[in-house]
Design an enzyme around this catalytic site. Structure first.
Site, PDB file in Angstrom:
ATOM      1  N   GLY A   1      29.969   2.908  28.811  1.00  0.00           N
ATOM      2  CA  GLY A   1      31.016   2.016  28.346  1.00  0.00           C
ATOM      3  C   GLY A   1      31.357   0.902  29.305  1.00  0.00           C
ATOM      4  N   GLN A   2      30.620   0.798  30.417  1.00  0.00           N
ATOM      5  CA  GLN A   2      30.928  -0.284  31.361  1.00  0.00           C
ATOM      6  C   GLN A   2      30.505  -1.618  30.771  1.00  0.00           C
ATOM      7  OE1 GLN A   2      29.226   0.106  35.305  1.00  0.00           O
ATOM      8  NE2 GLN A   2      30.444  -1.603  36.103  1.00  0.00           N
TER       9      GLN A   2
ATOM     10  N   HIS B   1      35.311  -0.946  38.958  1.00  0.00           N
ATOM     11  CA  HIS B   1      36.753  -0.960  38.722  1.00  0.00           C
ATOM     12  C   HIS B   1      37.228   0.427  38.304  1.00  0.00           C
ATOM     13  CE1 HIS B   1      34.594  -2.233  35.096  1.00  0.00           C
ATOM     14  NE2 HIS B   1      35.523  -1.607  34.385  1.00  0.00           N
TER      15      HIS B   1
HETATM   16  P1  AMP Z   1      34.739  -1.400  31.389  1.00  0.00           P
HETATM   17  O1  AMP Z   1      34.457  -1.370  29.909  1.00  0.00           O
HETATM   18  O2  AMP Z   1      34.930  -0.042  32.019  1.00  0.00           O
HETATM   19  O3  AMP Z   1      33.710  -2.238  32.126  1.00  0.00           O
HETATM   20  O4  AMP Z   1      36.133  -2.106  31.544  1.00  0.00           O
HETATM   21  C1  AMP Z   1      36.288  -3.498  31.600  1.00  0.00           C
HETATM   22  C2  AMP Z   1      37.726  -3.802  31.291  1.00  0.00           C
HETATM   23  O5  AMP Z   1      38.009  -5.098  31.725  1.00  0.00           O
HETATM   24  C3  AMP Z   1      38.073  -3.735  29.795  1.00  0.00           C
HETATM   25  O6  AMP Z   1      39.094  -2.766  29.592  1.00  0.00           O
HETATM   26  C4  AMP Z   1      38.545  -5.152  29.481  1.00  0.00           C
HETATM   27  O7  AMP Z   1      39.591  -5.183  28.563  1.00  0.00           O
HETATM   28  C5  AMP Z   1      38.960  -5.645  30.855  1.00  0.00           C
HETATM   29  N1  AMP Z   1      38.930  -7.084  31.030  1.00  0.00           N
HETATM   30  C6  AMP Z   1      37.924  -7.938  30.720  1.00  0.00           C
HETATM   31  N2  AMP Z   1      38.248  -9.199  31.057  1.00  0.00           N
HETATM   32  C7  AMP Z   1      39.491  -9.144  31.599  1.00  0.00           C
HETATM   33  C8  AMP Z   1      40.375 -10.115  32.143  1.00  0.00           C
HETATM   34  N3  AMP Z   1      40.064 -11.422  32.197  1.00  0.00           N
HETATM   35  N4  AMP Z   1      41.582  -9.692  32.603  1.00  0.00           N
HETATM   36  C9  AMP Z   1      41.919  -8.388  32.563  1.00  0.00           C
HETATM   37  N5  AMP Z   1      41.120  -7.422  32.074  1.00  0.00           N
HETATM   38  C10 AMP Z   1      39.922  -7.794  31.590  1.00  0.00           C
END
Ligand code: AMP
Length: 115
Positions: free
Chosen positions: A94-95, A101
């Site tokens: 799911g990344q 992060h």
């Molecule tokens: P993952 O799917 O574990 O890679 O998580 C990535 C996360 O980053 C998701 O929950 C997105 O909603 C979040 N995300 C993407 N772009 C931004 C942004 N500009 N500001 C804050 N969160 C973000």
């Protein structure tokens, strides 16, 4: 991920796009997820652009511990007593953003196991 390894989180770290930051120090920052999955949904990211947990090495041991302690700190700062920390490593997990992060999710009952 862009060819040079840059990501949206790199842009946030450089101040090129805004974020709702709730914490910052010399090693990491924490900010609100733009698409929150719960009343509280924060992301803790290292300033060092490690693409994913699978690429972390022994040299990152202290940093990884620090990210978890900051996750707990910002969760408490948000008034949470229970929360979930998630690190997705790899697209099938799911990344979507390839800058390591830690998700901090809470403020509602959370089901287990996740999907
Ligand atoms: P993952 O799917 O574990 O890679 O998580 C990535 C996360 O980053 C998701 O929950 C997105 O909603 C979040 N995300 C993407 N772009 C931004 C942004 N500009 N500001 C804050 N969160 C973000």
């Amino acid at each position: 991920m862009a060819p040079d390894g840059d990501t949206v989180f790199g842009k946030i770290l450089r101040g090129e796009i805004p974020c709702d930051q709730v914490y910052g120090d010399d090693q990491c920052i924490a900010f609100r997820d733009v698409q929150p999955q719960a009343p509280v949904h924060l992301l803790v990211i290292p300033r060092e652009p490690i693409a994913q947990l699978a690429e972390a090495t022994d040299a990152h041991q202290s940093l990884l511990g620090h990210l978890l302690l900051v996750a707990a700190r910002v969760a408490r700062q948000e008034g949470l007593q229970s929360w979930r920390t998630v690190i997705n490593s790899g697209a099938e997990a799911g990344q979507t953003v390839f800058h390591l992060h830690v998700h901090v999710i809470g403020g509602r009952p959370l089901a287990w196991p996740p999907g």
